[in-house]
Write a protein that holds these residues in place. Structure first.
Motif, PDB file in Angstrom:
ATOM      1  N   THR A  54      -2.684  -4.666 -18.398  1.00 18.79           N
ATOM      2  CA  THR A  54      -3.360  -5.821 -18.794  1.00 18.79           C
ATOM      3  C   THR A  54      -1.780  -6.761 -17.851  1.00 18.79           C
ATOM      4  N   ARG A  56      -0.143 -10.827 -17.762  1.00 15.55           N
ATOM      5  CA  ARG A  56      -0.503 -12.355 -18.147  1.00 15.55           C
ATOM      6  C   ARG A  56       0.298 -12.723 -17.397  1.00 15.55           C
ATOM      7  N   VAL A  95      -4.683 -14.527 -15.463  1.00 17.62           N
ATOM      8  CA  VAL A  95      -4.483 -12.165 -16.168  1.00 17.62           C
ATOM      9  C   VAL A  95      -5.214 -11.548 -15.035  1.00 17.62           C
ATOM     10  N   ALA A 224      -4.776 -11.342 -24.302  1.00 22.75           N
ATOM     11  CA  ALA A 224      -4.640 -13.187 -23.957  1.00 22.75           C
ATOM     12  C   ALA A 224      -5.659 -13.413 -23.751  1.00 22.75           C
TER      13      ALA A 224
END
Length: 471
Positions: A54, A56, A95, A224
């Motif tokens: 992941t 951001r 994201v 996030a």
């Protein structure tokens, strides 16, 4: 499918965790057998990496679409033309999700071996290369340019500089050594850069070493989610009480478009420097980071300290308390050597920080409490304690709601549990992902999996209904 043994814990710690996961409330709802099965599944998941990397996007400096396009180009380079998708999360617009390919089972093990420490091994499983300080042992004939098999010493018992190791070791994949054994263990300070470049890892994740450093921040999905739940608004004064390394702090500043005041505290000087570096790298000027102990952040006399800690009561519109915790939700983690005393030492500290946060929050303000651990004592039990101790606080529903409900066992009602978010890695079976399965996968199914198969994490959101100045 499980390719690694379950996380190795001291027996006292495993029994402690089992007692809270197989508690009376859970057993009466699920039955003992199912509660025990879920607990064993959780221990198994913790030793494996999540299904997605992941990142951001720093929306303060670049659009999500622009960064997505740059990432796709980067993946093409890193993966030698393999086509791997980059997905934008539908509920977390800033994201991006990249599927992790693995476990790859047909990697030929080499005679030449290197043993790395457990922490280094965990990082390799999430896309990192091996740096010289992480190498504990190497075969006596290892030369620069050799293809070598890399193993993790999960028990931490391999002697530094050993020429062979017969203890418990877990295969992480193959790589190319950039130095000889002699160079690695010479102690020469000029050995800069990687020690081993991973070419065939068991789990293939992108490396983010110096990749788009101004535009992306590598962050676990629930981390996030927290900042979106906090929902910071431009012009507000916001406190991040335990802020290092600054992932959530910089996220707050980006969400308010750098219009407001974001105060970040941490009590370790080099960690505070890291927050400042990250803020600078991401072009964010609304952040002011201080080396300060959050438990002492409340100013009891009325003289103003001109914006520096400690702070007067009811100074902040929103407070994030991402509390120091046992970190037992982190993945992958093949071994935790902590004693029960260490694991249980965080609850009192979290309560001290929480007590200060309540005092520093304005009436009508929002306090978000989060941890990256799975224990009942640091999560739902803290919520039950907070609601009992501070009548001025009300638990509120969260948006976005991506994790599951809280866990039973702390005496909270089913309505209260629904207002919490617990990210439970054992919610789905361990996945095998290869290029062919990615080609046929639906985007909706991949997003669903990313939401479920992440680290263990917990979030609670409180609103302060009335002033605590007179209480």
């Amino acid at each position: 499918m499980s390719v690694f043994p379950k996380i190795s814990l001291r027996l006292e710690v495993e029994n402690y965790l089992k007692k809270s996961f197989v508690n009376e409330e859970v057993v009466s709802a699920l039955g003992k057998q199912e509660a025990e099965r879920k607990f064993e599944s959780l221990l198994n998941h913790l030793s494996h990496p999540p299904s997605f990397t992941t990142v951001r996007v720093n929306t303060h400096l670049a659009s999500v679409q622009h960064v997505k396009s740059l990432l796709l180009d980067e993946l093409q380079k890193q993966y030698d033309g393999l086509s791997v998708p980059v997905l934008q999360h539908p509920k977390l617009q800033d994201v991006l999700l990249i599927p992790v390919i693995g476990p790859r089972k047909n990697i030929m093990k080499q005679k030449c071996e290197a043993i790395v420490g457990a922490q280094c091994g965990n990082a390799v499983l999430r896309g990192a290369h091996v740096y010289v300080p992480g190498i504990v042992s190497a075969s006596k004939f290892m030369k620069a340019g050799d293809v070598i098999s890399v193993y993790s010493d999960i028990k931490g018992i391999c002697k530094k500089g050993a020429k062979e190791f017969d203890g418990t070791k877990v295969f992480l994949g193959n790589g190319i050594s950039e130095f000889s054994r002699k160079e690695i263990f010479s102690g020469l300070p000029q050995l800069k850069g990687r020690g081993i470049r991973m070419t065939e890892p068991v789990y293939l994740s992108p490396s983010f070493d110096n990749v788009l450093p101004n535009y992306v921040f590598l962050q676990n999905l629930p981390s996030a989610v927290v900042t979106h739940v906090l929902d910071p608004q431009p012009g507000e004064k916001i406190l991040d009480m335990c802020a290092a390394p600054g992932g959530k702090t910089t996220h707050i500043a980006a969400l308010i478009d750098d219009q407001g005041e974001v105060i970040a505290l941490d009590k370790i000087p080099n960690k505070v420097e890291k927050i400042k570096q990250n803020a600078s790298l991401l072009g964010l000027n609304s952040i002011r980071a201080f080396c300060f102990d959050g438990t002492k952040a409340l100013k009891l006399d009325t003289t103003d300290t001109e914006g520096e800690p400690p702070f007067l009561p009811e100074s902040f519109d929103r407070i994030l308390l991402d509390a120091p915790c046992s970190g037992m939700g982190q993945r992958p983690n093949m071994a935790c050597t902590w004693t029960l005393k260490e694991v249980t030492s965080y609850q009192p500290l979290q309560r001290k920080l929480f007590a200060v946060a309540v005092q520093l929050l304005k009436p009508g303000g929002m306090l978000v409490y989060s941890t990256c651990t799975i224990t009942l004592a640091e999560n739902e039990e803290q919520v039950a304690w907070a609601l009992k101790t501070y009548p001025c606080l009300q638990l509120h529903p969260q948006e976005p709601q991506i994790g599951g409900a809280g866990m039973m066992g702390a005496g909270l009602s089913s309505e209260q549990l629904k207002q919490l978010q617990r990210f439970d890695p054992s919610a789905v079976p361990l996945q095998d992902t290869d290029i062919d399965s990615l080609r046929d996968a639906r985007v909706e199914d991949m997003i669903w999996l990313a939401n479920k198969d992440c680290i263990g994490f917990f979030i609670a959101k409180f609103i302060k209904c009335k002033s605590t100045r007179d209480s």
